[in-house]
Design a protein around this motif. Structure first.
Motif, PDB file in Angstrom:
ATOM      1  N   TYR A  12     -21.304   0.383  -4.971  1.00  0.00           N
ATOM      2  CA  TYR A  12     -20.059   0.840  -5.591  1.00  0.00           C
ATOM      3  C   TYR A  12     -18.998   0.863  -4.503  1.00  0.00           C
ATOM      4  N   SER A  13     -18.053  -0.056  -4.583  1.00  0.00           N
ATOM      5  CA  SER A  13     -17.074  -0.221  -3.505  1.00  0.00           C
ATOM      6  C   SER A  13     -16.057   0.905  -3.443  1.00  0.00           C
ATOM      7  N   GLY A  14     -15.764   1.525  -4.580  1.00  0.00           N
ATOM      8  CA  GLY A  14     -14.760   2.584  -4.618  1.00  0.00           C
ATOM      9  C   GLY A  14     -13.464   2.166  -5.272  1.00  0.00           C
ATOM     10  N   ASN A  15     -13.036   0.905  -5.076  1.00  0.00           N
ATOM     11  CA  ASN A  15     -11.845   0.409  -5.762  1.00  0.00           C
ATOM     12  C   ASN A  15     -11.869  -1.111  -5.829  1.00  0.00           C
ATOM     13  N   HIS A  16     -10.963  -1.670  -6.626  1.00  0.00           N
ATOM     14  CA  HIS A  16     -10.961  -3.104  -6.883  1.00  0.00           C
ATOM     15  C   HIS A  16     -10.650  -3.929  -5.633  1.00  0.00           C
ATOM     16  N   SER A  17      -9.707  -3.468  -4.832  1.00  0.00           N
ATOM     17  CA  SER A  17      -9.345  -4.205  -3.617  1.00  0.00           C
ATOM     18  C   SER A  17     -10.552  -4.350  -2.705  1.00  0.00           C
ATOM     19  N   ARG A  18     -11.325  -3.260  -2.573  1.00  0.00           N
ATOM     20  CA  ARG A  18     -12.493  -3.294  -1.701  1.00  0.00           C
ATOM     21  C   ARG A  18     -13.589  -4.194  -2.261  1.00  0.00           C
ATOM     22  N   THR A  19     -13.679  -4.276  -3.575  1.00  0.00           N
ATOM     23  CA  THR A  19     -14.659  -5.180  -4.178  1.00  0.00           C
ATOM     24  C   THR A  19     -14.393  -6.616  -3.751  1.00  0.00           C
ATOM     25  N   VAL A  20     -13.138  -7.033  -3.799  1.00  0.00           N
ATOM     26  CA  VAL A  20     -12.786  -8.381  -3.369  1.00  0.00           C
ATOM     27  C   VAL A  20     -13.193  -8.601  -1.914  1.00  0.00           C
ATOM     28  N   SER A  21     -12.876  -7.644  -1.058  1.00  0.00           N
ATOM     29  CA  SER A  21     -13.184  -7.773   0.370  1.00  0.00           C
ATOM     30  C   SER A  21     -14.685  -7.898   0.608  1.00  0.00           C
ATOM     31  N   LEU A  22     -15.461  -7.080  -0.094  1.00  0.00           N
ATOM     32  CA  LEU A  22     -16.910  -7.075   0.116  1.00  0.00           C
ATOM     33  C   LEU A  22     -17.567  -8.379  -0.344  1.00  0.00           C
ATOM     34  N   VAL A  23     -17.100  -8.910  -1.467  1.00  0.00           N
ATOM     35  CA  VAL A  23     -17.687 -10.168  -1.955  1.00  0.00           C
ATOM     36  C   VAL A  23     -17.186 -11.337  -1.127  1.00  0.00           C
ATOM     37  N   GLN A  24     -15.928 -11.326  -0.754  1.00  0.00           N
ATOM     38  CA  GLN A  24     -15.379 -12.406   0.065  1.00  0.00           C
ATOM     39  C   GLN A  24     -16.064 -12.480   1.424  1.00  0.00           C
ATOM     40  N   SER A  25     -16.401 -11.323   1.992  1.00  0.00           N
ATOM     41  CA  SER A  25     -17.043 -11.297   3.309  1.00  0.00           C
ATOM     42  C   SER A  25     -18.518 -11.649   3.254  1.00  0.00           C
ATOM     43  N   GLY A  26     -19.109 -11.589   2.050  1.00  0.00           N
ATOM     44  CA  GLY A  26     -20.540 -11.845   1.923  1.00  0.00           C
ATOM     45  C   GLY A  26     -21.386 -10.595   2.011  1.00  0.00           C
ATOM     46  N   ALA A  27     -20.748  -9.418   2.174  1.00  0.00           N
ATOM     47  CA  ALA A  27     -21.510  -8.172   2.204  1.00  0.00           C
ATOM     48  C   ALA A  27     -22.259  -7.981   0.887  1.00  0.00           C
ATOM     49  N   PRO A  57      -7.241   6.033  -7.991  1.00  0.00           N
ATOM     50  CA  PRO A  57      -7.016   5.214  -6.792  1.00  0.00           C
ATOM     51  C   PRO A  57      -7.760   3.882  -6.887  1.00  0.00           C
ATOM     52  N   ASP A  58      -7.258   2.999  -7.753  1.00  0.00           N
ATOM     53  CA  ASP A  58      -7.978   1.766  -8.053  1.00  0.00           C
ATOM     54  C   ASP A  58      -7.683   0.633  -7.080  1.00  0.00           C
ATOM     55  N   GLU A  59      -6.624   0.778  -6.275  1.00  0.00           N
ATOM     56  CA  GLU A  59      -6.280  -0.265  -5.314  1.00  0.00           C
ATOM     57  C   GLU A  59      -5.933   0.359  -3.970  1.00  0.00           C
ATOM     58  N   ASP A  60      -5.445  -0.462  -3.066  1.00  0.00           N
ATOM     59  CA  ASP A  60      -5.054  -0.018  -1.740  1.00  0.00           C
ATOM     60  C   ASP A  60      -4.115   1.179  -1.814  1.00  0.00           C
ATOM     61  N   GLU A  61      -4.371   2.221  -1.022  1.00  0.00           N
ATOM     62  CA  GLU A  61      -3.633   3.480  -1.111  1.00  0.00           C
ATOM     63  C   GLU A  61      -2.149   3.319  -0.804  1.00  0.00           C
ATOM     64  N   THR A  62      -1.805   2.473   0.153  1.00  0.00           N
ATOM     65  CA  THR A  62      -0.395   2.287   0.511  1.00  0.00           C
ATOM     66  C   THR A  62       0.394   1.733  -0.664  1.00  0.00           C
ATOM     67  N   ARG A  63      -0.193   0.759  -1.357  1.00  0.00           N
ATOM     68  CA  ARG A  63       0.467   0.181  -2.518  1.00  0.00           C
ATOM     69  C   ARG A  63       0.637   1.212  -3.635  1.00  0.00           C
ATOM     70  N   LEU A  64      -0.390   2.035  -3.823  1.00  0.00           N
ATOM     71  CA  LEU A  64      -0.305   3.070  -4.858  1.00  0.00           C
ATOM     72  C   LEU A  64       0.814   4.064  -4.557  1.00  0.00           C
ATOM     73  N   GLN A  65       0.926   4.471  -3.306  1.00  0.00           N
ATOM     74  CA  GLN A  65       1.987   5.409  -2.910  1.00  0.00           C
ATOM     75  C   GLN A  65       3.358   4.824  -3.222  1.00  0.00           C
ATOM     76  N   GLN A  66       3.572   3.572  -2.843  1.00  0.00           N
ATOM     77  CA  GLN A  66       4.866   2.933  -3.078  1.00  0.00           C
ATOM     78  C   GLN A  66       5.165   2.849  -4.563  1.00  0.00           C
ATOM     79  N   ARG A  67       4.144   2.467  -5.342  1.00  0.00           N
ATOM     80  CA  ARG A  67       4.328   2.309  -6.779  1.00  0.00           C
ATOM     81  C   ARG A  67       4.716   3.626  -7.443  1.00  0.00           C
ATOM     82  N   PHE A  68       3.969   4.673  -7.171  1.00  0.00           N
ATOM     83  CA  PHE A  68       4.138   5.891  -7.940  1.00  0.00           C
ATOM     84  C   PHE A  68       5.238   6.806  -7.410  1.00  0.00           C
ATOM     85  N   GLN A  69       5.632   6.659  -6.157  1.00  0.00           N
ATOM     86  CA  GLN A  69       6.811   7.384  -5.706  1.00  0.00           C
ATOM     87  C   GLN A  69       8.037   6.884  -6.463  1.00  0.00           C
ATOM     88  N   SER A  70       8.096   5.582  -6.720  1.00  0.00           N
ATOM     89  CA  SER A  70       9.211   5.024  -7.488  1.00  0.00           C
ATOM     90  C   SER A  70       9.172   5.496  -8.936  1.00  0.00           C
TER      91      SER A  70
END
Length: 288
Positions: free
Chosen positions: A174-189, A32-45
């Motif tokens: 440790y953010s847990g996934n790449h998408s969250r890493t972007v959010s945490l650094v962008q927000s200044g956390a 689960p390296d990115e947003d879960e909704t995107r992963l679901q869409q990708r792998f169901q296809s």
């Protein structure tokens, strides 16, 4: 590496798969390296594509963590997985006979992007070594088992700056996934962090990156990363030659929409030996 709470959550999730489905269905998962909704869409296809190509029922089952994907593979709750370099090495160590069978065209020369909040004042550098300017900042990796979001970045930092992350940085997360890493650094956390280059490009494309607040400051050297790994007993379960048919179906995947969702330009053959460098780095860092 595989903590008990994660094992417990994985067990609850996969208990939902019926015995009949487990016997008659090729079940696969993905880190689960990115947003879960995107992963679901990708792998169901992807499941639909593989079902058509292989003439078997194929089901995608999501997991909550990188560790849970390895646990599911070890327990034969999934027979196929889209792993990162490190999780693939972990899984094959636990399940003898398992094989890396395919990887993206881009995956033999993967890389990480180190990013920083603009408030740090760090300027992008072009260098073969990690920038000294990162020292003393707060810093977030992705998942603890991520190749591009933890393993290889930690190796480069330790090699180039001569100290472990806990010694280099004011605070390590440790953010847990790449998408969250972007959010945490962008927000200044966190003042800085690291993620896969494809995840960064995907976040930019999705409009989730504000260049006034966060930017790439260093691009790492390349290394092998993402790939498909299959258990060694699938031929017994689905018929002789199934592994080769599965491998060929992945390599033959040419639907632009499917490939764009990874994103990859195509898939090529892979072998366990391709990921020996990842194994060696993990051993050197006492992570395997």
């Amino acid at each position: 590496m595989l903590r008990q709470p994660l094992l417990a959550r994985a067990a609850v999730l996969f208990a939902l798969v019926s015995p009949l489905a487990a016997a008659d269905t090729l079940v696969f998962t993905a880190i689960p390296d990115e947003d879960e909704t995107r992963l679901q869409q990708r792998f169901q296809s992807v499941a639909g594509y593989l079902a058509d190509e292989l003439d078997v029922d194929v089901r995608f089952i999501p997991v909550t963590s990188y560790a849970a994907s390895v646990t599911a593979f070890r327990n034969n709750q999934v027979q196929l997985a889209w792993f990162g370099g490190f999780t693939g090495v972990q899984a094959r160590e636990l399940v003898p006979g398992s094989q890396a069978i395919a990887q993206g065209v881009e995956d033999p020369e993967y890389k990480s992007y180190f990013i920083a909040n603009q408030a740090t004042g760090i300027e992008p550098v072009e260098s073969d070594t990690s920038p000294e300017a990162l020292k003393g900042l707060t810093f977030t990796f992705g998942s603890q088992s991520s190749t591009s979001g933890r393993l290889m970045p930690e190796y480069f930092l330790t090699r180039d700056l001569g100290a472990s992350p806990n010694e280099l940085f004011k605070r390590v997360g440790y953010s847990g996934n790449h998408s969250r890493t972007v959010s945490l650094v962008q927000s200044g956390a966190y003042q800085a962090g690291v993620l896969s280059y494809t995840a960064w490009e995907n976040e930019v494309e999705q409009g989730n990156v504000d260049p006034e607040r966060v930017q790439v400051v260093w691009e790492s050297p390349t290394y092998p990363d993402y790939h498909w790994t299959v258990r060694g007993d699938v031929d017994e379960r689905f018929g002789e030659g199934f592994t080769e048919r599965l491998k060929q179906a992945l390599i033959d995947m040419d639907d632009p929409d499917l490939l764009a969702s990874f994103p990859r330009s195509g898939f090529i053959p892979a072998s366990n030996e391709d990921f020996q460098p990842i194994h060696d780095v993990a051993v050197s860092l006492d992570l395997l």
